[in-house]
Design an enzyme around this catalytic site. Sequence first.
Site, PDB file in Angstrom:
ATOM      1  N   GLY A   1       1.054  -0.998   0.118  1.00 18.73           N
ATOM      2  CA  GLY A   1       0.295  -0.429   0.134  1.00 18.73           C
ATOM      3  C   GLY A   1       0.472   1.186  -0.201  1.00 18.73           C
ATOM      4  O   GLY A   1       2.134   0.984   0.087  1.00 18.73           O
TER       5      GLY A   1
ATOM      6  N   GLY B   1       0.164   5.792  -0.034  1.00 17.17           N
ATOM      7  CA  GLY B   1      -0.232   7.176   0.036  1.00 17.17           C
ATOM      8  C   GLY B   1       0.957   8.206   0.567  1.00 17.17           C
ATOM      9  O   GLY B   1       1.791   8.131   0.654  1.00 17.17           O
TER      10      GLY B   1
ATOM     11  N   PHE C   1       0.989   8.988   3.654  1.00 17.68           N
ATOM     12  CA  PHE C   1       1.892   7.998   5.011  1.00 17.68           C
ATOM     13  C   PHE C   1       3.809   7.931   4.798  1.00 17.68           C
ATOM     14  O   PHE C   1       4.058   7.528   4.935  1.00 17.68           O
ATOM     15  CB  PHE C   1       0.984   7.288   5.649  1.00 17.68           C
ATOM     16  CG  PHE C   1       0.218   6.565   4.771  1.00 17.68           C
ATOM     17  CD1 PHE C   1       1.285   4.685   4.736  1.00 17.68           C
ATOM     18  CD2 PHE C   1      -0.553   5.865   3.901  1.00 17.68           C
ATOM     19  CE1 PHE C   1       0.875   4.174   3.674  1.00 17.68           C
ATOM     20  CE2 PHE C   1      -1.537   5.361   3.159  1.00 17.68           C
ATOM     21  CZ  PHE C   1      -0.052   4.098   2.957  1.00 17.68           C
ATOM     22  N   GLY C   2       3.276   7.566   3.552  1.00 20.83           N
ATOM     23  CA  GLY C   2       4.561   6.669   2.442  1.00 20.83           C
ATOM     24  C   GLY C   2       4.000   5.028   2.294  1.00 20.83           C
ATOM     25  O   GLY C   2       3.064   5.159   2.141  1.00 20.83           O
TER      26      GLY C   2
ATOM     27  N   ASP D   1      -2.146   8.206  15.630  1.00 21.23           N
ATOM     28  CA  ASP D   1      -2.934   8.048  14.429  1.00 21.23           C
ATOM     29  C   ASP D   1      -3.273   6.724  14.279  1.00 21.23           C
ATOM     30  O   ASP D   1      -4.000   5.962  13.211  1.00 21.23           O
ATOM     31  CB  ASP D   1      -2.048   8.164  13.485  1.00 21.23           C
ATOM     32  CG  ASP D   1      -2.390   7.770  11.516  1.00 21.23           C
ATOM     33  OD1 ASP D   1      -3.499   9.034  11.465  1.00 21.23           O
ATOM     34  OD2 ASP D   1      -1.379   8.053  11.080  1.00 21.23           O
TER      35      ASP D   1
END
Length: 530
Positions: free
Chosen positions: A302, A304, A306-307, A420
């Site tokens: 995955g 995004g 966020f990395g 988070d």
Amino acid sequence: MLLHMVTLLLLLAAAASGNGVQFTYNGFAGVNLTLDGAAIMPNGLLMLTNGTIQTKGQAFHPSPLPFRGEAYGTGAARSFSTTFVFAIFGQYADLSSHGMAFFVSASRELLSTAMPGQFLGLLNVTDGGNRSDRIFAVELDTLFNAEFRDINSNHVGVDVDSLVSLGSADAGYYDDGTGTFRNLSLISRKAMQVWVDYDGGATEVAVTVAPLGMARPKKPLLKTDVDLSGVAQSTMFVGFSSATALSALVLVLGIGAYMFVRRLVKYSELREDWEDAFGPHRFSYKELYHATKGFSDKNLLGSGGFGSVYRGNLRKPEMEVAVKRVSHESRQGMKEFVAELASIGRLRHQNLVPLLGYCRRKGELLLVYDYMPNGSLDKYLYDGSSGTLDWRQRFHVIRGVASGLLYLHEDWEQVVIHRDVKASNVLLDSEKNGRLGDFGLARLYDHGADAQTTHVVGTMGYLAPELGHTGKATPSTDVFAFGAFLLEITCGRRPIQQNERNNRIVLVDWVIEQWRKGSIIGAVDTSKWV
């Protein structure tokens, strides 16, 4: 005239920070190598000696390579790796002159005064053992020399400023299947491959040998504790050396085929002295790179804002991991941040994804977690590619995350604020238990103390209103995010999404509006009611 020949394939990787330059030699024709002594390059073949007795020859990469720098900490020598293939052909199958050596030297002038014969063209009779020589070598020695305390006439040795090896072993390899040691004759005229690895963090040299075509044995031929901090300069010369002796039986040593020299930018790391205390939590970039197959798109789980997260398979210990790459924070506060990561690595709860460790590199931080085979919860809520969850499973996930938060806030030795909490950070294990993961933003403080964080981080849609005023993350701000997470699971809606008029709809506000209208039941996710 029969040649005594060494055919060589070299891959040198010298750790470096900053932009890297790659050097590739597919044969030596037209290559600007620096040659010394009797070395010549006829028809693209590098010949180190010309058959004359008592001669030496050296070949250097034309420019020095970086072996030490600020990014690696004060005085630390950088890690590097080398692999080369050689085959020695002599006039007689059972006789040889002196062997050859791979070397890293601070000075080309030192090698110009080196002697042939047993000195391998590396040192001379007066400077062996002089710390100012600043030379490291791996010798493939085919003659016994008592003055250098050789173990026999067929050995591999690790040398620093002297031809008295710090460590040596009979030439051979360990069979992966049986663990049995297999002898190799360096003068057998058969091609062999050698791997040399220096670990700057562990201050250790490992040398492995195997017949050409065989996979690299898991167990090295020898490991030797060597701290090259006293040898390595900011830049060093890299190359090969060999020499003939008084006997004319053996005429020529040569190096040929291919040569590759690469600055090891892809394996470079940021490592400082204060990180020694967190050694068990530090992974090398090299092992993470290989575990994820070079951070291949095929291993991407995955990505995004966020990395990016990659699936990996570690060799030692053998296990599956998830590796998250995020932007590197500034150097200010990094020591405290890594200390917190090490503390978080001690968290143990059935509803938390264990943080196994980290790696620092220029421009990025890598966090290593246990791999969760069923992926993140948001994929079940939104895209349907991973399947669906019935309400019993959803309640089970909610209870698990709540249990994990309680442990973080009240039951562990310190207060841990996750900062988070959201569906994409809840991972499902093999039994679809919910596990809260991604502690890259987490902060710790002692029970009874006041939270000191003043920088607002997190994800829009989950941020408690008071964060905008105080900037302090507390257990209460985590609980607010958990409430948004509950609505996310129950409604099957993202915390922030666009409507048909391209207006931004905040889930919390939307649910409150439905409640005020008396249609709160309509907010439930009926489309995924299973």
